[in-house]
Write a protein that holds these residues in place. Structure first.
Motif, PDB file in Angstrom:
ATOM      1  N   VAL A  47      23.608  43.919  47.256  1.00  0.00           N
ATOM      2  CA  VAL A  47      24.514  43.484  48.376  1.00  0.00           C
ATOM      3  C   VAL A  47      23.781  42.890  49.586  1.00  0.00           C
ATOM      4  CG1 VAL A  47      26.742  44.824  47.699  1.00  0.00           C
ATOM      5  CG2 VAL A  47      24.962  45.608  49.397  1.00  0.00           C
ATOM      6  N   ARG A  55      25.226  38.280  46.550  1.00  0.00           N
ATOM      7  CA  ARG A  55      25.750  39.174  47.410  1.00  0.00           C
ATOM      8  C   ARG A  55      27.364  39.249  47.474  1.00  0.00           C
ATOM      9  NH1 ARG A  55      22.498  36.609  51.116  1.00  0.00           N
ATOM     10  NH2 ARG A  55      24.281  35.875  52.225  1.00  0.00           N
ATOM     11  N   TYR A  56      27.755  37.988  47.336  1.00  0.00           N
ATOM     12  CA  TYR A  56      29.269  37.790  46.892  1.00  0.00           C
ATOM     13  C   TYR A  56      29.676  38.831  45.505  1.00  0.00           C
ATOM     14  CZ  TYR A  56      33.611  35.384  45.481  1.00  0.00           C
ATOM     15  OH  TYR A  56      34.970  35.340  45.065  1.00  0.00           O
ATOM     16  N   VAL A  59      29.315  42.303  46.113  1.00  0.00           N
ATOM     17  CA  VAL A  59      30.463  43.243  46.706  1.00  0.00           C
ATOM     18  C   VAL A  59      31.600  43.305  45.962  1.00  0.00           C
ATOM     19  CG1 VAL A  59      31.937  42.705  48.682  1.00  0.00           C
ATOM     20  CG2 VAL A  59      29.549  42.365  49.028  1.00  0.00           C
ATOM     21  N   THR A  70      31.312  53.413  48.944  1.00  0.00           N
ATOM     22  CA  THR A  70      30.552  52.163  49.115  1.00  0.00           C
ATOM     23  C   THR A  70      31.410  51.262  50.185  1.00  0.00           C
ATOM     24  OG1 THR A  70      32.051  51.004  47.251  1.00  0.00           O
ATOM     25  CG2 THR A  70      29.866  51.886  46.647  1.00  0.00           C
ATOM     26  N   ALA A  74      30.597  47.430  52.495  1.00  0.00           N
ATOM     27  CA  ALA A  74      31.465  46.491  52.628  1.00  0.00           C
ATOM     28  C   ALA A  74      31.512  46.087  53.930  1.00  0.00           C
ATOM     29  CB  ALA A  74      32.878  46.750  51.830  1.00  0.00           C
ATOM     30  N   ARG A  77      28.625  44.253  55.099  1.00  0.00           N
ATOM     31  CA  ARG A  77      28.835  43.001  54.699  1.00  0.00           C
ATOM     32  C   ARG A  77      29.722  42.062  55.615  1.00  0.00           C
ATOM     33  NH1 ARG A  77      24.596  41.224  54.133  1.00  0.00           N
ATOM     34  NH2 ARG A  77      24.058  42.970  54.740  1.00  0.00           N
ATOM     35  N   ASP A  81      27.021  39.782  57.376  1.00  0.00           N
ATOM     36  CA  ASP A  81      26.732  38.953  56.443  1.00  0.00           C
ATOM     37  C   ASP A  81      27.023  37.342  57.291  1.00  0.00           C
ATOM     38  OD1 ASP A  81      26.120  38.799  53.098  1.00  0.00           O
ATOM     39  OD2 ASP A  81      26.476  36.952  53.843  1.00  0.00           O
ATOM     40  N   ALA A  90      34.125  41.040  51.281  1.00  0.00           N
ATOM     41  CA  ALA A  90      34.271  42.194  51.698  1.00  0.00           C
ATOM     42  C   ALA A  90      35.591  42.917  52.180  1.00  0.00           C
ATOM     43  CB  ALA A  90      33.041  42.181  52.845  1.00  0.00           C
TER      44      ALA A  90
END
Length: 177
Positions: A47, A55-56, A59, A70, A74, A77, A81, A90
């Motif tokens: 992530v 990263r997408y 997530v 987690t 999220a 991000r 992000d 996210a």
């Protein structure tokens, strides 16, 4: 195979010629189908990959595993992000995690100026299993903007409980749109 996940490692172990962003993104997507005890540690690192698509998919895969622990990743991000599609992923994931503080991160987003962000947050709140989500959705059906009300109505209509029926009946009688 372009990659393999080895137990006891905290990342993807690339096969020869397999260490590209495209391969890492495919690997992150594939980790949706791997046991959480193996996938989550790898996705936790992914992530923060340099590539937005990695990263997408990381997530989204974390959301599939539905590990409430987690949620902080999220939220990170969501807040940090630079890529819009990662932030939207996210938001979606936070609705699935049922973490105690996920709803707190989503509620302010329903007032976002960006309709995509607000709609995603409304949908995510509706997907959360939190009992107070229904109370918040009920308040959203009184929004000034018709599109926000419609988002809330759509989510409420997808819920199968007596409260949803009563709210929808009230909306049908009170909302001119």
């Amino acid at each position: 195979a372009f990659f393999e996940v080895r137990r006891g490692t905290a990342g993807l172990v690339p096969m020869p010629g397999g260490d590209t962003a495209r391969v890492r993104a495919a690997a992150a997507a594939a980790l949706e189908r791997v046991d959480a005890d193996v996938a989550v540690p790898v996705l936790t690192r992914a992530v923060r990959d340099a590539d937005a698509w990695v990263r997408y998919f990381a997530v989204r895969a974390l959301g599939t595993h539905r590990d409430p622990a987690t949620a902080d990743l999220a939220i990170e991000r969501l807040l940090e992000d630079p890529a819009g599609h990662v932030r939207l992923a996210a938001i979606e994931v936070l609705g699935r995690l049922n973490a105690p503080h996920a709803l707190d991160a989503l509620i302010p987003l329903t007032n976002a100026d960006d309709p995509d962000v607000a709609r995603a947050a409304i949908t995510a709140i509706g997907q959360s299993g939190r009992p107070d989500a229904g109370v918040f959705l009920d308040a959203l059906v009184r929004s000034r903007e018709a599109w926000r009300r419609l988002g809330a109505v759509t989510v409420i209509a997808g819920r199968s409980n007596g409260e949803a029926a009563a709210t929808l009946q009230w909306i049908a009688g009170a909302d001119e749109d």
